[in-house]
Motif scaffolding. Structure first.
Motif, PDB file in Angstrom:
ATOM      1  N   ALA A 106       0.811  -1.220   0.000  1.00  0.00           N
ATOM      2  CA  ALA A 106       0.000   0.000   0.000  1.00  0.00           C
ATOM      3  C   ALA A 106       0.849   1.277   0.000  1.00  0.00           C
ATOM      4  O   ALA A 106       0.565   2.224  -0.741  1.00  0.00           O
ATOM      5  CB  ALA A 106      -0.959   0.000   1.184  1.00  0.00           C
ATOM      6  N   VAL A 107       1.890   1.325   0.815  1.00  0.00           N
ATOM      7  CA  VAL A 107       2.714   2.543   0.911  1.00  0.00           C
ATOM      8  C   VAL A 107       3.470   2.811  -0.392  1.00  0.00           C
ATOM      9  O   VAL A 107       3.402   3.922  -0.926  1.00  0.00           O
ATOM     10  CB  VAL A 107       3.649   2.486   2.132  1.00  0.00           C
ATOM     11  N   PRO A 108       4.180   1.822  -0.968  1.00  0.00           N
ATOM     12  CA  PRO A 108       4.847   2.127  -2.241  1.00  0.00           C
ATOM     13  C   PRO A 108       3.865   2.414  -3.377  1.00  0.00           C
ATOM     14  O   PRO A 108       4.127   3.272  -4.218  1.00  0.00           O
ATOM     15  CB  PRO A 108       5.694   0.888  -2.541  1.00  0.00           C
ATOM     16  N   LEU A 109       2.728   1.728  -3.396  1.00  0.00           N
ATOM     17  CA  LEU A 109       1.756   2.000  -4.455  1.00  0.00           C
ATOM     18  C   LEU A 109       1.135   3.385  -4.303  1.00  0.00           C
ATOM     19  O   LEU A 109       0.894   4.080  -5.297  1.00  0.00           O
ATOM     20  CB  LEU A 109       0.671   0.922  -4.485  1.00  0.00           C
ATOM     21  N   ALA A 110       0.908   3.824  -3.076  1.00  0.00           N
ATOM     22  CA  ALA A 110       0.394   5.182  -2.848  1.00  0.00           C
ATOM     23  C   ALA A 110       1.391   6.212  -3.359  1.00  0.00           C
ATOM     24  O   ALA A 110       1.004   7.227  -3.954  1.00  0.00           O
ATOM     25  CB  ALA A 110       0.112   5.400  -1.360  1.00  0.00           C
ATOM     26  N   TRP A 111       2.684   5.967  -3.160  1.00  0.00           N
ATOM     27  CA  TRP A 111       3.707   6.876  -3.686  1.00  0.00           C
ATOM     28  C   TRP A 111       3.633   6.915  -5.209  1.00  0.00           C
ATOM     29  O   TRP A 111       3.675   7.979  -5.813  1.00  0.00           O
ATOM     30  CB  TRP A 111       5.111   6.446  -3.238  1.00  0.00           C
ATOM     31  N   ILE A 112       3.518   5.756  -5.845  1.00  0.00           N
ATOM     32  CA  ILE A 112       3.454   5.688  -7.308  1.00  0.00           C
ATOM     33  C   ILE A 112       2.232   6.426  -7.839  1.00  0.00           C
ATOM     34  O   ILE A 112       2.328   7.193  -8.795  1.00  0.00           O
ATOM     35  CB  ILE A 112       3.462   4.207  -7.780  1.00  0.00           C
ATOM     36  N   VAL A 113       1.088   6.221  -7.208  1.00  0.00           N
ATOM     37  CA  VAL A 113      -0.142   6.898  -7.636  1.00  0.00           C
ATOM     38  C   VAL A 113       0.016   8.414  -7.503  1.00  0.00           C
ATOM     39  O   VAL A 113      -0.287   9.167  -8.435  1.00  0.00           O
ATOM     40  CB  VAL A 113      -1.357   6.394  -6.818  1.00  0.00           C
ATOM     41  N   SER A 114       0.491   8.872  -6.367  1.00  0.00           N
ATOM     42  CA  SER A 114       0.629  10.318  -6.162  1.00  0.00           C
ATOM     43  C   SER A 114       1.687  10.907  -7.085  1.00  0.00           C
ATOM     44  O   SER A 114       1.522  12.018  -7.613  1.00  0.00           O
ATOM     45  CB  SER A 114       0.935  10.642  -4.696  1.00  0.00           C
ATOM     46  N   GLN A 115       2.753  10.176  -7.341  1.00  0.00           N
ATOM     47  CA  GLN A 115       3.810  10.649  -8.235  1.00  0.00           C
ATOM     48  C   GLN A 115       3.306  10.740  -9.674  1.00  0.00           C
ATOM     49  O   GLN A 115       3.572  11.707 -10.376  1.00  0.00           O
ATOM     50  CB  GLN A 115       5.023   9.711  -8.151  1.00  0.00           C
ATOM     51  N   GLY A 116       2.584   9.737 -10.120  1.00  0.00           N
ATOM     52  CA  GLY A 116       2.056   9.744 -11.480  1.00  0.00           C
ATOM     53  C   GLY A 116       1.065  10.871 -11.708  1.00  0.00           C
ATOM     54  O   GLY A 116       1.119  11.570 -12.725  1.00  0.00           O
ATOM     55  N   PHE A 117       0.185  11.078 -10.756  1.00  0.00           N
ATOM     56  CA  PHE A 117      -0.783  12.158 -10.862  1.00  0.00           C
ATOM     57  C   PHE A 117      -0.077  13.516 -10.882  1.00  0.00           C
ATOM     58  O   PHE A 117      -0.363  14.369 -11.721  1.00  0.00           O
ATOM     59  CB  PHE A 117      -1.771  12.084  -9.685  1.00  0.00           C
ATOM     60  N   GLY A 118       0.871  13.684  -9.976  1.00  0.00           N
ATOM     61  CA  GLY A 118       1.610  14.948  -9.907  1.00  0.00           C
ATOM     62  C   GLY A 118       2.435  15.211 -11.150  1.00  0.00           C
ATOM     63  O   GLY A 118       2.504  16.342 -11.637  1.00  0.00           O
ATOM     64  N   THR A 119       3.062  14.191 -11.699  1.00  0.00           N
ATOM     65  CA  THR A 119       3.893  14.352 -12.894  1.00  0.00           C
ATOM     66  C   THR A 119       3.064  14.815 -14.084  1.00  0.00           C
ATOM     67  O   THR A 119       3.482  15.701 -14.832  1.00  0.00           O
ATOM     68  CB  THR A 119       4.604  13.022 -13.228  1.00  0.00           C
ATOM     69  N   THR A 120       1.900  14.248 -14.251  1.00  0.00           N
ATOM     70  CA  THR A 120       1.023  14.643 -15.347  1.00  0.00           C
ATOM     71  C   THR A 120       0.616  16.107 -15.215  1.00  0.00           C
ATOM     72  O   THR A 120       0.723  16.886 -16.169  1.00  0.00           O
ATOM     73  CB  THR A 120      -0.221  13.737 -15.378  1.00  0.00           C
ATOM     74  N   CYS A 121       0.184  16.490 -14.040  1.00  0.00           N
ATOM     75  CA  CYS A 121      -0.210  17.886 -13.799  1.00  0.00           C
ATOM     76  C   CYS A 121       0.978  18.826 -13.992  1.00  0.00           C
ATOM     77  O   CYS A 121       0.838  19.910 -14.572  1.00  0.00           O
ATOM     78  CB  CYS A 121      -0.761  18.046 -12.387  1.00  0.00           C
ATOM     79  N   ASN A 122       2.146  18.426 -13.506  1.00  0.00           N
ATOM     80  CA  ASN A 122       3.334  19.276 -13.600  1.00  0.00           C
ATOM     81  C   ASN A 122       3.722  19.566 -15.039  1.00  0.00           C
ATOM     82  O   ASN A 122       4.049  20.704 -15.380  1.00  0.00           O
ATOM     83  CB  ASN A 122       4.512  18.632 -12.876  1.00  0.00           C
ATOM     84  N   PHE A 123       3.739  18.546 -15.895  1.00  0.00           N
ATOM     85  CA  PHE A 123       4.142  18.780 -17.276  1.00  0.00           C
ATOM     86  C   PHE A 123       3.217  19.785 -17.944  1.00  0.00           C
ATOM     87  O   PHE A 123       3.671  20.730 -18.595  1.00  0.00           O
ATOM     88  CB  PHE A 123       4.190  17.497 -18.106  1.00  0.00           C
ATOM     89  N   VAL A 124       1.936  19.600 -17.775  1.00  0.00           N
ATOM     90  CA  VAL A 124       0.970  20.505 -18.402  1.00  0.00           C
ATOM     91  C   VAL A 124       1.180  21.936 -17.907  1.00  0.00           C
ATOM     92  O   VAL A 124       1.257  22.881 -18.706  1.00  0.00           O
ATOM     93  CB  VAL A 124      -0.475  20.031 -18.139  1.00  0.00           C
ATOM     94  N   MET A 125       1.314  22.111 -16.608  1.00  0.00           N
ATOM     95  CA  MET A 125       1.463  23.461 -16.053  1.00  0.00           C
ATOM     96  C   MET A 125       2.831  24.068 -16.368  1.00  0.00           C
ATOM     97  O   MET A 125       2.924  25.264 -16.645  1.00  0.00           O
ATOM     98  CB  MET A 125       1.213  23.442 -14.547  1.00  0.00           C
ATOM     99  N   LEU A 126       3.885  23.275 -16.333  1.00  0.00           N
ATOM    100  CA  LEU A 126       5.206  23.808 -16.664  1.00  0.00           C
ATOM    101  C   LEU A 126       5.256  24.265 -18.114  1.00  0.00           C
ATOM    102  O   LEU A 126       5.769  25.335 -18.428  1.00  0.00           O
ATOM    103  CB  LEU A 126       6.291  22.764 -16.400  1.00  0.00           C
ATOM    104  N   ARG A 127       4.723  23.450 -19.006  1.00  0.00           N
ATOM    105  CA  ARG A 127       4.767  23.772 -20.436  1.00  0.00           C
ATOM    106  C   ARG A 127       3.878  24.955 -20.785  1.00  0.00           C
ATOM    107  O   ARG A 127       4.245  25.790 -21.594  1.00  0.00           O
ATOM    108  CB  ARG A 127       4.371  22.559 -21.267  1.00  0.00           C
ATOM    109  N   THR A 128       2.704  25.028 -20.201  1.00  0.00           N
ATOM    110  CA  THR A 128       1.743  26.061 -20.612  1.00  0.00           C
ATOM    111  C   THR A 128       1.833  27.351 -19.808  1.00  0.00           C
ATOM    112  O   THR A 128       1.392  28.385 -20.287  1.00  0.00           O
ATOM    113  CB  THR A 128       0.301  25.524 -20.539  1.00  0.00           C
ATOM    114  N   VAL A 129       2.410  27.290 -18.613  1.00  0.00           N
ATOM    115  CA  VAL A 129       2.417  28.491 -17.771  1.00  0.00           C
ATOM    116  C   VAL A 129       3.831  28.920 -17.375  1.00  0.00           C
ATOM    117  O   VAL A 129       4.251  30.037 -17.659  1.00  0.00           O
ATOM    118  CB  VAL A 129       1.553  28.269 -16.505  1.00  0.00           C
ATOM    119  N   VAL A 130       4.572  28.053 -16.725  1.00  0.00           N
ATOM    120  CA  VAL A 130       5.834  28.450 -16.105  1.00  0.00           C
ATOM    121  C   VAL A 130       6.946  28.661 -17.118  1.00  0.00           C
ATOM    122  O   VAL A 130       7.571  29.716 -17.165  1.00  0.00           O
ATOM    123  CB  VAL A 130       6.271  27.424 -15.032  1.00  0.00           C
ATOM    124  N   PHE A 131       7.222  27.658 -17.944  1.00  0.00           N
ATOM    125  CA  PHE A 131       8.315  27.736 -18.908  1.00  0.00           C
ATOM    126  C   PHE A 131       7.783  27.890 -20.321  1.00  0.00           C
ATOM    127  O   PHE A 131       8.321  27.325 -21.264  1.00  0.00           O
ATOM    128  CB  PHE A 131       9.200  26.490 -18.823  1.00  0.00           C
TER     129      PHE A 131
END
Length: 142
Positions: A106-131
């Motif tokens: 459960a703990v490693p899978l929770a990390w993977i889920v949160s990391q995957g969700f965050g990575t997807t959001c980050n790319f979109v926001m970095l590309r369209t807003v920040v950089f």
């Protein structure tokens, strides 16, 4: 319609972002595992690992993935984005831990889920807003 140059620019950024993401994820997961091994509370361990992985990813994304030089606007945008993402990722991790059964995975899978969700959001926001690179922005979809 996106031009050949715009598609190449997007694919290049996306490829470099993935490499940076892997490096950041290795740092993040390594710090998370070490903190858990040292009996740090799981939510504090996730917070610490996020900060370490994010710090490394910022430097690599700014200089290599999105190839932008220094600037207060980008640094401020990055700080705001990751301040928000800090809570989003911790929330996703906590939600996953609440939903998953109490099992060793459960703990490693929770990390993977949160990391995957965050990575997807980050790319979109970095590309369209920040950089945002105006050379690759078109009126139509890319």
């Amino acid at each position: 319609m996106a031009t050949h140059t715009e598609r190449r620019g997007f694919l290049g950024q996306a490829s470099r972002f993935v490499v940076v993401g892997v490096i950041g994820a290795l740092i993040d997961s390594g710090v998370y595992a070490l903190a858990l091994h040292l009996d740090v509370w799981v939510h504090a361990a996730r917070a610490l690992s996020f900060v370490c992985g994010t710090t490394a990813a910022y430097a690599l994304n700014r200089r290599w993935a999105f190839r932008v030089s220094g600037g207060a606007r980008q640094a401020t945008g990055y700080a705001v984005l990751y301040g928000v993402m800090f809570f989003v990722i911790l929330g996703a991790n906590a939600h996953a831990l609440a939903v998953f059964p109490a099992a060793w995975w459960a703990v490693p899978l929770a990390w993977i889920v949160s990391q995957g969700f965050g990575t997807t959001c980050n790319f979109v926001m970095l590309r369209t807003v920040v950089f945002r690179d105006r050379r690759f922005v078109s009126a139509g979809p890319t």
